[in-house]
Design a protein around this motif. Structure first.
Motif, short mmCIF file in Angstrom:
data_model
loop_
_atom_site.label_atom_id
_atom_site.label_comp_id
_atom_site.label_asym_id
_atom_site.label_seq_id
_atom_site.Cartn_x
_atom_site.Cartn_y
_atom_site.Cartn_z
N VAL A 213 -7.68 -12.63 2.96
CA VAL A 213 -6.49 -12.80 1.95
C VAL A 213 -5.45 -11.81 1.98
CG1 VAL A 213 -6.24 -12.55 -0.65
CG2 VAL A 213 -8.27 -13.95 0.37
N ALA A 214 -5.99 -10.51 2.46
CA ALA A 214 -5.05 -9.50 2.26
C ALA A 214 -4.22 -9.72 3.51
CB ALA A 214 -5.68 -8.28 2.73
N ALA A 215 -4.36 -10.27 4.59
CA ALA A 215 -3.45 -10.10 5.63
C ALA A 215 -2.57 -11.64 5.43
CB ALA A 215 -4.45 -10.64 7.06
N ASN A 216 -2.88 -12.53 4.41
CA ASN A 216 -1.86 -13.80 4.44
C ASN A 216 -1.13 -13.75 3.10
OD1 ASN A 216 -2.98 -15.90 6.42
ND2 ASN A 216 -4.50 -14.49 5.99
N GLY A 217 -0.02 -13.50 3.06
CA GLY A 217 0.89 -13.17 2.06
C GLY A 217 0.87 -14.49 1.14
N ALA A 218 0.59 -15.53 1.88
CA ALA A 218 0.81 -16.87 1.02
C ALA A 218 0.15 -16.55 -0.33
CB ALA A 218 0.51 -18.07 1.95
N PHE A 219 -1.07 -15.79 -0.30
CA PHE A 219 -1.85 -16.14 -1.39
C PHE A 219 -1.20 -15.24 -2.54
CE2 PHE A 219 -5.37 -16.66 2.05
CZ PHE A 219 -6.08 -17.51 1.18
N TYR A 220 -0.55 -14.40 -2.40
CA TYR A 220 0.23 -13.66 -3.43
C TYR A 220 1.93 -13.61 -3.54
CZ TYR A 220 -0.92 -10.31 0.15
OH TYR A 220 -0.99 -9.81 1.43
N GLY A 221 2.35 -14.90 -2.78
CA GLY A 221 3.71 -15.25 -2.92
C GLY A 221 4.66 -14.01 -2.30
N SER A 222 4.10 -13.66 -1.01
CA SER A 222 4.82 -12.57 -0.25
C SER A 222 5.24 -13.07 1.28
CB SER A 222 4.16 -11.40 -0.07
OG SER A 222 4.61 -10.37 0.83
N SER A 223 6.30 -12.56 1.77
CA SER A 223 6.60 -13.28 3.00
C SER A 223 5.95 -12.74 4.02
CB SER A 223 8.23 -13.29 3.29
OG SER A 223 8.53 -11.88 3.21
N ALA A 224 5.27 -11.45 3.68
CA ALA A 224 4.38 -10.81 5.00
C ALA A 224 3.18 -10.52 4.23
CB ALA A 224 5.11 -9.75 5.33
N THR A 226 -0.31 -8.00 3.95
CA THR A 226 -0.52 -6.54 3.74
C THR A 226 -0.89 -5.61 5.03
OG1 THR A 226 -2.92 -6.55 3.20
CG2 THR A 226 -0.99 -6.65 1.13
N GLY A 227 -1.02 -6.51 6.30
CA GLY A 227 -1.47 -5.76 7.31
C GLY A 227 -2.75 -5.03 7.35
N PHE A 228 -2.55 -3.85 8.43
CA PHE A 228 -4.06 -3.20 8.45
C PHE A 228 -4.05 -2.49 7.30
CE2 PHE A 228 -0.83 -0.14 9.93
CZ PHE A 228 -1.50 1.19 9.75
N ILE A 229 -3.13 -1.94 6.47
CA ILE A 229 -3.36 -0.90 5.18
C ILE A 229 -4.22 -1.88 4.33
CG2 ILE A 229 -1.98 0.03 3.41
CD1 ILE A 229 -0.01 0.83 5.30
N GLY A 230 -3.78 -3.18 4.10
CA GLY A 230 -4.33 -4.01 3.33
C GLY A 230 -5.84 -4.22 3.61
N GLY A 231 -6.21 -4.18 4.93
CA GLY A 231 -7.13 -4.44 5.55
C GLY A 231 -8.55 -3.40 5.11
N ILE A 232 -7.84 -2.39 5.30
CA ILE A 232 -8.39 -1.13 4.93
C ILE A 232 -8.93 -0.94 3.38
CG2 ILE A 232 -8.45 1.42 4.81
CD1 ILE A 232 -6.81 1.39 7.42
N VAL A 233 -7.89 -1.33 2.60
CA VAL A 233 -8.24 -1.13 1.08
C VAL A 233 -9.12 -2.45 0.57
CG1 VAL A 233 -7.03 -1.64 -1.09
CG2 VAL A 233 -5.87 -0.45 0.25
N ALA A 234 -9.03 -3.56 1.31
CA ALA A 234 -9.81 -4.79 0.98
C ALA A 234 -11.46 -4.46 1.44
CB ALA A 234 -9.52 -5.93 1.79
N ALA A 284 2.26 -5.07 0.57
CA ALA A 284 2.88 -5.89 1.46
C ALA A 284 4.30 -5.22 1.81
CB ALA A 284 2.97 -7.27 0.95
N GLY A 285 4.82 -4.77 0.38
CA GLY A 285 6.02 -4.10 0.46
C GLY A 285 5.87 -2.95 1.15
N ILE A 286 4.89 -2.11 1.07
CA ILE A 286 4.65 -0.74 1.94
C ILE A 286 4.69 -1.11 3.46
CG2 ILE A 286 3.16 1.15 2.78
CD1 ILE A 286 2.24 0.83 -0.30
N MET A 287 4.04 -2.28 3.87
CA MET A 287 3.96 -2.67 5.32
C MET A 287 5.38 -3.09 5.65
SD MET A 287 1.24 -2.14 6.89
CE MET A 287 1.74 -2.97 8.25
N GLU A 288 6.41 -3.82 4.82
CA GLU A 288 7.55 -4.29 5.11
C GLU A 288 8.47 -3.24 5.47
OE1 GLU A 288 8.79 -6.99 2.10
OE2 GLU A 288 7.40 -8.43 2.86
N GLY A 289 8.18 -2.03 4.59
CA GLY A 289 8.98 -1.03 4.59
C GLY A 289 8.58 -0.02 5.87
N LEU A 290 7.56 -0.26 6.39
CA LEU A 290 6.99 0.72 7.49
C LEU A 290 7.68 -0.03 8.68
CD1 LEU A 290 5.38 2.57 9.05
CD2 LEU A 290 3.39 1.06 8.78
N THR A 291 7.59 -1.53 8.84
CA THR A 291 8.13 -2.12 9.97
C THR A 291 9.72 -2.04 9.99
OG1 THR A 291 6.47 -3.79 9.52
CG2 THR A 291 8.50 -4.49 10.64
N SER A 292 10.17 -1.79 8.68
CA SER A 292 11.88 -1.78 9.02
C SER A 292 12.16 -0.66 9.40
CB SER A 292 12.16 -1.95 7.54
OG SER A 292 12.02 -3.21 7.02
#
Length: 464
Positions: A213-224, A226-234, A284-292
């Motif tokens: 769920v953390a890795a798939n933004g479709a669950f919470y309306g995000s285009s991306a 949460t990546g590995f950060i979300g995986g760790i939190v989950a 997801a916003g943190i991950m997008e910021g890191l990617t940018s």
């Protein structure tokens, strides 16, 4: 006396077996018998039997990830980090001789703070060990995905104005798809085995579901996602939710269905809800910021990042600081940034290669044992095992550690500025042989620079 031991490091490669060897030598040198079970990347070897444990006068666990201790209930047990198992083997054996190890009762309170960095009394396994348990299971999936993607591009890619493109319908396009599929498991596996480390088997399924769920933004309306950060939190949320539920007293009639029905369903819903309705979008916003930020890095920021990562890799040669940098680089492969792992791949092999070369250039400054250790370190460096530098650092940390850090930093900077990438979470010339590296000539140039700096610096310091 008779002892048994278990050694295990997060990646299950070098530290696992180095700790086993050090403990065996220390025990035998003091006239004791010891059997060491290694839990490495290829599985359990030299497994301890019930008879081995029954006859043992003491137990040693030297691990960087979770190890099941229930079979040692009622035995005197010392638990330390795998690095301490290497560096403090004699002291550990001496403590068992003196009967200073507490008896393991199976409760959280029975866990001893074996050293300042080992186990937190009454608080279960340290956060670092739980995290590294997830990382150790995640790494093979990153290796499979990265290597298959790299091979498919290198062999099946056709140069176009848009770069290498693999023709649709070709065999190598299928290989690429298999590699991508492997990457999709990365975050759920990371989450699942973090939760498993915290809550044992009941945590595995909720952790993996939460990671997906953390890795798939479709669950919470995000285009991306949460990546590995979300995986760790989950993983941590799932683990502690499961552990809490396991501690609730329920009627005996409900107890049989708790592990197969109540715990997995309730904890999976809790973790998923937390991401869907709460923290999914912010992470997801943190991950997008890191990617940018990574995409927009200028030369100055790229140099700074390479220096930090290179220094961290060399600082403790496979220890916690090294693993944090390694995790970042490994995770960035899955996020589409193999240029982060490239400098790390160079930094990984510089310490052992540099010290191996140093002993060749100035044999008179090293003992016979160190010269032999230099040959072993050089061989380990070729296959990307940083731990080959540990014997030198343990004996002369003041001169060796700064030398390998500066060398790794220099090599990492050259790799970063020349666009070296690495598609697998590993380092050393072996990754170039496996075609996992882009810009191979500069990869070897970066390694050569780092090795030269380390060798010259350490020999200069030893001459003072």
């Amino acid at each position: 006396m008779r002892f048994v031991a278990v050694t295990s490091c997060p990646t299950g490669i070098a530290h696992t077996y180095m700790a086993a060897e050090k403990l065996s030598r220390a025990a035998q040198a003091r006239g004791h018998e010891i059997k060491v079970e290694t839990q490495g990347s290829i599985g359990v070897e030299n497994r301890l039997t019930e008879e081995d444990i029954r006859l043992a006068d003491g137990v040693i666990i030297a691990a960087g990830k979770g190890v099941d201790k229930e079979r040692f209930r009622g035995k005197r047990l010392i638990e330390v980090s795998v690095a301490e198992g290497i560096k403090m083997a004699e002291g550990i054996i001496e403590r068992l001789e003196k009967g200073e190890a507490p008896v393991f009762t199976g409760s959280l309170e029975g866990r001893e703070e074996a050293s300042e960095t080992a186990v937190v009394k009454g608080k279960g396994m340290p956060v670092y060990q739980n995290l590294m348990n997830g990382v150790s299971y995640m790494i093979p999936f990153v290796v499979i995905g990265g290597l298959l993607i790299a091979l498919s591009l290198a062999i099946g890619g056709k140069p176009t104005s848009k770069g290498l493109v693999i023709p649709e319908g070709s065999m190598w396009n299928t290989v690429l798809s298999v590699g991508v599929a492997s990457f999709t498991f990365m975050v759920p596996i990371l989450s699942g085995f973090i939760a498993y480390s915290i809550a044992d088997r009941p945590g595995l399924a909720p952790g993996m579901v939460g990671g997906y769920v953390a890795a798939n933004g479709a669950f919470y309306g995000s285009s991306a996602g949460t990546g590995f950060i979300g995986g760790i939190v989950a993983g941590f949320i799932a683990g502690y939710v499961v552990r809490y539920i396991k501690g609730i007293r329920v009627p005996k009639i409900i107890q049989p269905v708790m592990p197969i029905l109540v715990i997995p369903v309730v904890s999976s819903l809790v973790v998923s809800s937390v991401f869907i309705f709460g923290i999914g979008k912010p992470i997801a916003g943190i991950m997008e910021g890191l990617t940018s930020w990574l995409n927009g890095m200028q030369d100055s920021s790229r140099v700074a990042l390479a220096m930090v990562l290179g220094g961290m890799i060399a600082f403790d040669m496979g220890g916690p600081v090294n693993k944090v940098a390694f995790l970042f680089g490994s995770a960035m492969i899955g996020e589409g940034h193999p240029e982060i792992m490239g400098p790390i791949a160079v930094a990984i092999c510089v310490p052992p290669l540099g010290l191996g070369v140093a002993t060749m250039l100035a044999r008179s400054r090293y003992s016979k044992e160190e010269v032999e250790a230099g040959k072993a370190a050089f061989a380990m460096g070729l296959v990307g095992i940083t731990e080959g530098a540990i014997p030198f650092a343990a004996k002369d940390p003041v001169r060796v550690i700064p030398s390998i850090m500066v060398g790794s930093m220099c090599g990492a900077v050259v790799a970063m500025l020349s666009g070296v990438t690495d598609h697998v979470p590993h380092g050393g010339p072996i990754v170039a042989v496996l075609q996992a590296v882009d810009n191979v000539p500069m990869f070897f140039a970066a390694v050569a620079v780092g090795v030269a700096v380390t060798a010259v610096m350490v020999n200069f310091l030893k001459s003072r």
